[in-house]
Design an enzyme around this catalytic site. Structure first.
Site, PDB file in Angstrom:
ATOM      1  N   ASP A 311      53.722  25.218  20.403  1.00  0.00           N
ATOM      2  CA  ASP A 311      54.849  24.973  21.027  1.00  0.00           C
ATOM      3  C   ASP A 311      55.843  24.137  19.811  1.00  0.00           C
ATOM      4  OD1 ASP A 311      56.200  24.812  23.096  1.00  0.00           O
ATOM      5  OD2 ASP A 311      56.112  22.538  23.374  1.00  0.00           O
ATOM      6  N   ASP A 510      53.256  23.993  28.787  1.00  0.00           N
ATOM      7  CA  ASP A 510      52.082  24.081  28.331  1.00  0.00           C
ATOM      8  C   ASP A 510      50.342  24.809  28.802  1.00  0.00           C
ATOM      9  OD1 ASP A 510      53.891  24.638  25.677  1.00  0.00           O
ATOM     10  OD2 ASP A 510      54.272  22.671  25.832  1.00  0.00           O
TER      11      ASP A 510
END
Length: 626
Positions: A311, A510
């Site tokens: 990420d 996430d």
């Protein structure tokens, strides 16, 4: 397998029964009563054998064949032919191994608790000129809701007020708050970072974005099949070899005790004991470096990662806006501009304002108390600081109040935020804020490749231009931008077709991808609690490069475990041949197996002394006490 039993106290109880039975029977045998000692040894063996047979039957129904079958055969054969001492020794070794394995694989995590705890339980709804607090399940599309500062949007909807300022980082990964106008869509799970505003609901709670993320985490974790124990990979071949040697010895000599001795020597305690000991040692060692690995299975997979997906916000970057530069005009001093802007921004809760305050304090500034501060939500603030009129905010906000500002000044880099500052009716300068890469990112990526990762991707909810600008020169194998949580899950599953995938992230958005990956890694120091709960590995220190020693320790620990397995199997095979030719009795075989156990466990304990490359005692201390 006993390790799969639901209550860990059962495994400890079985170990205690075997140990007490062995000692009690030995004492009675020493005082001259072999028959009674045999009864006690048999009684101590049977509970372990029964539990083992139950688990073997369960495993066979699922199509799994494990090394537990060899242990069950050896105990059954020893009891059948009166070798009760050998049987209880095997029971003790096996039950001890399952306790160690259970400890190694204990996963103290509750994946959904953090997600569910963040979901609002109620909302303030406009009804008949008043506000009523109602449960989420009573909210219908079209209802007008009041969202106070700091509140989490309970359902998807549209802004009903003139404007709203929302922190969507938990959903999209975007560090900078966004300003929305009337009619703009709002995702549930976003936090109100500005003034109170009204929201018109467009979906029910169970149909909204945040509820969908919760369901994604649940589905991803259900779809990730549990990995077999490392030792079981050798089970079928080792089982066939053991049965063939035992049957051949019995058939050629006509002596069933030869077969019993072979089975006792073959009891795979080097595999059952050494593997969890090495992996538990690896888990303990990794914790010294600020890397919490949730169980032996996670550690073993971490040692064999081929693809890394990162990420951006809060992972590859710091996740907090930081001061990049101060560009002044008309001879203003940069420190004065920062001082006055930060002093005024103390009156605002806007994340950018708070970042400017933090930057000034980091430079040692002692800020003044602002007077007559008036904030326009999401645009800027005006007031008086130390007798001077100060305006801080967006370029348009300041330009509308400072006619001399004709737009000349600093250019805006991709992914940055420009904050204009006017002092006493003149444009004084612009403060440039950005979310920079974490220090040492390039070195981290090089280290990951050195440890065997062949493919590195970025997956972010940010815009393409921002993602590409931030990662320029890092040598990534791919950049995926504008990704939603479900798209991240699909990326993880797609990459998983070519090898084991590790996903690193820190936001709620996430969490589903972390759960779907072979290994999910969460930034636990400042990241969302939901991502830490869904992950297999949590970095307790807010440093991405802490993952490197964790990966290296995992590889070393797995290598040591495999060494113990190979040595243990080799010695067991030698012992089986000796027993087949009559050189070892069942009891002698059990004792020989104990010698093998000690050797492989001592080897496994070497994992406690693993020192990853490029780390030192000072770093260990810092990581262990963040």
């Amino acid at each position: 397998m006993i390790a799969d039993l639901p209550r860990p106290d059962i495994k400890t109880l079985l170990l205690g029964i075997a140990a007490i039975g062995l000692v009690a029977g030995g004492g009675i045998w020493f005082y001259g009563d072999p028959a009674a000692s045999g009864v006690i040894w048999t009684a101590a063996t049977l509970p372990v054998l029964f539990a083992l047979l139950v688990e073997i039957a369960h495993s066979l129904r699922q199509g799994e064949v494990g090394l537990d079958i060899v242990a069950a055969l050896s105990m059954t054969a020893a009891l059948a032919f009166g070798e009760t001492l050998a049987a209880v020794v095997v029971a003790l070794m096996y039950s001890g191994g399952t306790v160690l394995e259970s400890y190694a694989e204990a996963r103290a995590r509750h994946e959904m608790r953090a997600l569910l705890s963040r979901v609002p339980r109620s909302a303030l709804r406009h009804r008949n000129g008043a506000l009523d607090e109602v449960p989420l399940d009573q909210i219908e599309p079209g209802d007008r809701l009041l969202i106070r500062q700091g509140d989490v949007a309970p359902v998807d909807g549209n802004v009903a007020s003139d404007r709203a300022v929302l922190d969507q980082s938990a959903l999209t990964g975007e560090a900078m708050p966004v300003q929305l106008s009337q009619g703009d869509p709002v995702m549930s799970g976003a936090t109100n970072a500005g003034d109170t505003f009204d929201l018109t609901a467009t979906h029910r709670a169970e149909e909204s974005t945040y509820a969908g993320i919760v369901r994604l985490v649940e589905a991803a974790q259900r779809s990730k099949a549990p990995m077999s124990r490392l030792a079981d990979r050798f089970s079928l071949v080792f089982l066939l070899i053991t049965v063939c040697i035992a049957a051949t010895a019995w058939w050629l000599t006509g002596d069933p005790i030869r077969a019993v001795a072979v089975l006792v020597v073959a009891t795979p305690c080097p595999l059952i004991l050494a593997v969890p000991v090495a992996l538990v040692a690896g888990l303990s060692r990794a914790a010294h470096y600020g890397v919490l690995i949730k169980g032996a299975k996670a550690l073993e997979v971490l040692a064999r990662i081929q693809t890394l997906i990162l990420d951006k916000t809060g992972t590859l970057t710091d996740g907090r806006p930081q001061l990049v530069s101060i560009d002044t005009t008309d001879g203003f001093d940069p420190d004065e501009v920062l001082y006055l802007a930060a002093s005024l921004d103390q009156s605002s809760k806007h994340p950018i304002a708070q970042a400017i305050v933090a930057a000034a304090k980091a430079k040692g500034a002692s800020l003044a108390v602002p007077d007559h501060a008036a904030e326009t939500a999401g645009e800027g603030v005006a007031g008086v600081v130390a007798g001077r009129r100060v305006i801080v905010g967006g370029a348009d906000f300041v330009a509308s109040r400072v006619p001399e500002d004709r737009g000349n000044g600093a250019s805006r880099a991709v992914g940055s935020v420009v904050v204009a500052v006017a002092i006493d009716g003149r444009l004084a300068g612009r403060i440039i804020m950005a979310d920079p890469l974490r220090e040492g990112t390039a070195g981290f990526l090089a280290g990951v490749r050195r440890l065997g990762v062949s493919r590195i991707l970025l997956a972010t909810g940010d815009r393409k231009a921002v993602a590409e600008a931030v990662t320029k020169g890092l040598g990534l194998d791919g950049v995926r931008s504008d990704m939603t949580p479900d798209q991240k899950v699909l990326l993880v599953l797609s990459e998983g077709k070519d090898g084991r995938v590790m996903m690193v992230g820190d936001g709620i958005n996430d969490a589903p991808a972390l759960a779907a990956a072979d290994i999910g890694v969460a930034m636990g120091a400042r990241g969302a609690a939901a991502s830490a709960e869904a992950a297999d590995v949590v970095l307790l220190v807010d440093q991405l490069d802490r993952l490197l020693p964790g990966m290296e320790i995992a590889q070393h620990a797995r290598r040591i475990a495999l060494q113990s397995v190979y040595v243990g199997i080799g010695l067991s095979c030698a012992g089986m041949l000796a027993a087949a030719f009559g050189y070892l009795s069942p009891v002698q075989g059990a004792l020989f197996q104990e010698v093998i156990d000690v050797a492989v466990i001592l080897n496994a304990l070497r994992a406690l002394r693993i020192v990853p490359a490029g780390t030192g005692a000072d770093q260990v201390s810092k990581a262990a006490h963040p």
